[in-house]
Design a protein around this motif. Structure first.
Motif, PDB file in Angstrom:
ATOM      1  N   PHE A 279       0.855  -1.112  -0.070  1.00 35.13           N
ATOM      2  CA  PHE A 279      -0.129  -0.089   0.070  1.00 35.13           C
ATOM      3  C   PHE A 279       0.989   1.253   0.029  1.00 35.13           C
ATOM      4  O   PHE A 279       0.886   2.034   1.191  1.00 35.13           O
ATOM      5  CB  PHE A 279      -1.015  -0.014   1.143  1.00 35.13           C
ATOM      6  CG  PHE A 279      -1.564  -1.045   1.402  1.00 35.13           C
ATOM      7  CD1 PHE A 279      -2.840  -1.439   0.718  1.00 35.13           C
ATOM      8  CD2 PHE A 279      -1.479  -2.108   2.426  1.00 35.13           C
ATOM      9  CE1 PHE A 279      -3.548  -2.758   0.608  1.00 35.13           C
ATOM     10  CE2 PHE A 279      -2.189  -3.322   2.632  1.00 35.13           C
ATOM     11  CZ  PHE A 279      -3.412  -3.683   1.597  1.00 35.13           C
ATOM     12  N   VAL A 280       1.498   1.622  -1.065  1.00 33.47           N
ATOM     13  CA  VAL A 280       2.538   2.442  -1.109  1.00 33.47           C
ATOM     14  C   VAL A 280       1.856   3.975  -1.088  1.00 33.47           C
ATOM     15  O   VAL A 280       0.796   4.184  -1.840  1.00 33.47           O
ATOM     16  CB  VAL A 280       3.335   2.421  -2.425  1.00 33.47           C
ATOM     17  CG1 VAL A 280       4.592   3.471  -2.458  1.00 33.47           C
ATOM     18  CG2 VAL A 280       4.077   1.060  -2.482  1.00 33.47           C
ATOM     19  N   GLY A 281       2.410   4.904  -0.233  1.00 34.12           N
ATOM     20  CA  GLY A 281       2.010   6.313  -0.411  1.00 34.12           C
ATOM     21  C   GLY A 281       2.989   7.247  -0.388  1.00 34.12           C
ATOM     22  O   GLY A 281       3.939   6.948  -1.130  1.00 34.12           O
ATOM     23  N   ALA A 282       2.931   8.290   0.419  1.00 32.22           N
ATOM     24  CA  ALA A 282       3.917   9.337   0.490  1.00 32.22           C
ATOM     25  C   ALA A 282       4.695   9.123   1.514  1.00 32.22           C
ATOM     26  O   ALA A 282       5.578  10.237   2.049  1.00 32.22           O
ATOM     27  CB  ALA A 282       3.311  10.745   0.257  1.00 32.22           C
ATOM     28  N   SER A 283       4.575   8.172   2.495  1.00 32.03           N
ATOM     29  CA  SER A 283       5.223   8.266   3.871  1.00 32.03           C
ATOM     30  C   SER A 283       6.702   7.895   3.748  1.00 32.03           C
ATOM     31  O   SER A 283       7.064   7.110   4.586  1.00 32.03           O
ATOM     32  CB  SER A 283       4.362   7.438   4.827  1.00 32.03           C
ATOM     33  OG  SER A 283       3.195   7.968   5.006  1.00 32.03           O
ATOM     34  N   SER A 284       7.492   8.575   3.081  1.00 33.45           N
ATOM     35  CA  SER A 284       8.747   7.978   2.950  1.00 33.45           C
ATOM     36  C   SER A 284       9.684   8.346   4.245  1.00 33.45           C
ATOM     37  O   SER A 284      10.532   7.497   4.796  1.00 33.45           O
ATOM     38  CB  SER A 284       9.741   8.891   1.851  1.00 33.45           C
ATOM     39  OG  SER A 284       9.514  10.332   1.967  1.00 33.45           O
ATOM     40  N   TYR A 285       9.381   9.386   4.822  1.00 34.95           N
ATOM     41  CA  TYR A 285       9.787   9.901   6.167  1.00 34.95           C
ATOM     42  C   TYR A 285       9.856   8.758   7.282  1.00 34.95           C
ATOM     43  O   TYR A 285      10.604   8.295   7.907  1.00 34.95           O
ATOM     44  CB  TYR A 285       9.573  11.162   6.660  1.00 34.95           C
ATOM     45  CG  TYR A 285      10.089  11.497   7.984  1.00 34.95           C
ATOM     46  CD1 TYR A 285      11.350  11.713   8.389  1.00 34.95           C
ATOM     47  CD2 TYR A 285       9.166  11.143   9.172  1.00 34.95           C
ATOM     48  CE1 TYR A 285      11.703  12.015   9.788  1.00 34.95           C
ATOM     49  CE2 TYR A 285       9.455  11.697  10.438  1.00 34.95           C
ATOM     50  CZ  TYR A 285      10.535  11.863  10.899  1.00 34.95           C
ATOM     51  OH  TYR A 285      11.085  12.164  12.110  1.00 34.95           O
ATOM     52  N   VAL A 286       8.499   8.461   7.384  1.00 34.15           N
ATOM     53  CA  VAL A 286       8.160   7.347   8.742  1.00 34.15           C
ATOM     54  C   VAL A 286       8.949   5.794   8.084  1.00 34.15           C
ATOM     55  O   VAL A 286       9.444   5.244   8.980  1.00 34.15           O
ATOM     56  CB  VAL A 286       6.564   7.265   8.860  1.00 34.15           C
ATOM     57  CG1 VAL A 286       6.578   5.967   9.827  1.00 34.15           C
ATOM     58  CG2 VAL A 286       6.381   8.525   9.428  1.00 34.15           C
ATOM     59  N   GLN A 287       8.765   5.582   6.900  1.00 33.66           N
ATOM     60  CA  GLN A 287       9.233   4.167   6.507  1.00 33.66           C
ATOM     61  C   GLN A 287      11.136   4.421   6.742  1.00 33.66           C
ATOM     62  O   GLN A 287      11.436   3.473   7.268  1.00 33.66           O
ATOM     63  CB  GLN A 287       8.945   3.859   5.007  1.00 33.66           C
ATOM     64  CG  GLN A 287       7.567   3.770   4.764  1.00 33.66           C
ATOM     65  CD  GLN A 287       7.127   2.495   5.325  1.00 33.66           C
ATOM     66  OE1 GLN A 287       7.723   1.818   6.191  1.00 33.66           O
ATOM     67  NE2 GLN A 287       6.025   1.916   4.682  1.00 33.66           N
TER      68      GLN A 287
END
Length: 470
Positions: A279-287
């Motif tokens: 479920f890819v979104g825009a949460s690169s920082y948290v990942q």
């Protein structure tokens, strides 16, 4: 299926949010309670507010219907642990376990905000937020209490396999309106598989954006403010009209509508397209912060595929550069940014340098404390609280105070008036930047909770350059 008396609690949410200390004068004046983002990075200037969209009567029919559905409750243990599912569905499990869905309850960025809302509203937001972030806990009476002390191991696993695959329908298209029927029969988008362990049944809901939208559409129960409007935005734009669904884009590991062949289970049928459960979104920082580097990079790819920039410039005889920066939403099936846009920021960075490389103009740069220039052009949503102040805290919302986002297949532009200091050639560099949080939000959270948060990263979504001569 059983219904339960928590319906009264959902009704109470509306009453508490309007009557509790959430909206008293102390809340707006006490620095310990006021979100520091408004001071540092909101950049909701008069000029920006003039261009922002007005408070949305949104879809009046949705707001008019913004009342709680009668909730469901089942015995603890009614939903199976995802660890049981991984025995056969190993690839799906491995993708899911590093998704934001899997960490929807446990990740500390959510928890600090969730507990802040809990304390400010005397628990009125526990189920409003927790129903989507910990749906099994909400459906088995383990939430509240808000601290998760009653959660069993399955309830802690966020949005997991057995919750989604025991959904049979939707009561409402906002605030987690899914209808659950936990049991041995698992529902999905095909229904032609076979299992020695459980039943398999086709459910049309799993093929529709509505399945996702019931959580990705959140309406304030007291006043109808659209806290998250992703589903409604999608439904009313070109992507919704073409029925290009959430699953088409976000259940593939690459941007856009792609097909990835594979098997749902170890001995399952070979499929031309196996939906990706990361479920890819825009949460690169948290990942990144959680150590999920692969997912973080996929999130950055999604961000970089969403927008393009175009420049137009004229230089007047007195050396005034009129620079128009256009941002086009070319890849997202919804406005950018979307979702929890009140904690996210997207902004324009503009740098003009002379022939020697000296900077003669800049906007949108990051300072030594990792804060974004407050005078930058921001694309985001901010709420207006009871005192008329802008806030990124959704439970304080009395309406929309600032909304400047770029619609699907649409564009927005900003014209900068820049005085060039002398005759010569100048390099103009522009970038569209994105952050999952403002640095001020993390600074405030760290001070309040004692937790350590890595400095928030800036992701370049798009860039454009040009040269001008005066």
């Amino acid at each position: 299926m059983k219904r339960f008396a928590l319906f009264a609690l959902f009704v109470l949410v509306a009453a508490v949010l309007t009557s509790c200390g959430l909206y008293n004068s102390k809340m707006a004046s006490d620095p310990a309670d006021v979100e520091t983002v408004a001071v540092v990075e909101d950049a909701a200037t008069e000029q920006a507010e003039e261009t922002a969209e007005p408070v949305v009567a949104a879809t009046e029919e949705v707001v008019e219907e913004a009342k709680p559905a009668e909730p469901q409750i089942f015995e603890p243990g009614s939903f199976e642990s995802p660890d049981r599912c991984k025995n056969c569905h190993r690839d799906i499990y491995n993708d899911w376990k590093e998704s934001m869905h899997a960490h929807a309850w446990t990740e500390k960025w959510y928890q600090q905000d969730f507990m802040m809302a809990h304390h400010e509203t005397d628990g009125a937001t526990d189920l409003l937020c927790g129903a989507c972030h910990a749906p099994i806990a909400a459906r088995t009476g383990q939430l509240p209490p808000a601290d998760g002390s009653m959660f069993d191991e399955t309830a802690k696993r966020g949005i997991s396999c057995d919750f989604c695959h025991t959904v049979t329908g939707l009561d409402q298209m906002y605030n987690m309106g899914h209808v659950s029927e936990p049991g041995n029969e698992k529902k999905g988008p095909r229904g032609d598989g076979r299992s020695l362990y459980h039943g398999v049944k086709f459910n049309e809901n799993h093929t529709k954006a509505d399945f996702c939208g019931s959580c990705h559409m959140v309406i304030h129960p007291a006043n109808g403010t659209h806290i998250i409007d992703t589903w409604q935005d999608w439904k009313t734009n070109w992507y919704g009209e073409q029925n290009i669904t959430c699953q088409d884009c976000h259940m593939t590991p690459t941007p856009g509508v792609q097909e990835t062949p594979g098997r749902a289970a170890l001995l399952g049928k070979w499929r031309d397209n196996m939906p990706y459960h990361g479920f890819v979104g825009a949460s690169s920082y948290v990942q990144d912060a959680m150590g999920n580097k692969k997912q973080a990079e996929m999130a950055r790819e999604y961000l970089k595929s969403a927008a393009e920039m175009k420049l137009a410039e004229t230089v007047a005889g007195d050396g005034n550069l009129a620079l128009t920066v256009e941002v086009h939403n070319v890849g997202a099936g919804h406005k950018i940014p979307t979702g929890t846009t009140y904690i996210r920021i997207m902004w324009l960075e503009v740098i003009v340098t002379d022939a020697t490389g000296k900077v003669v103009y800049s906007s949108g740069l990051v300072d030594e404390k990792n804060h974004v220039d407050p005078d930058a052009v921001f694309f985001r949503v901010q709420f207006r609280d009871a005192d008329g102040n802008l806030t990124g805290k959704s439970w304080r919302a009395q309406g929309i105070g600032y909304d400047r986002r770029i619609p699907a297949k649409g564009m927005d532009s900003e014209t900068y008036q820049i005085a060039l200091p002398a005759k010569g050639e100048y390099q103009v560099s522009t970038r569209l930047m994105y952050r999952s949080f403002t640095q001020a939000t993390l600074d405030e959270a760290a001070e309040r909770t004692g937790e350590e948060y890595p400095p928030v990263e800036s992701v370049e979504m798009a860039a454009a350059q040009t040269r001008v001569v005066f």
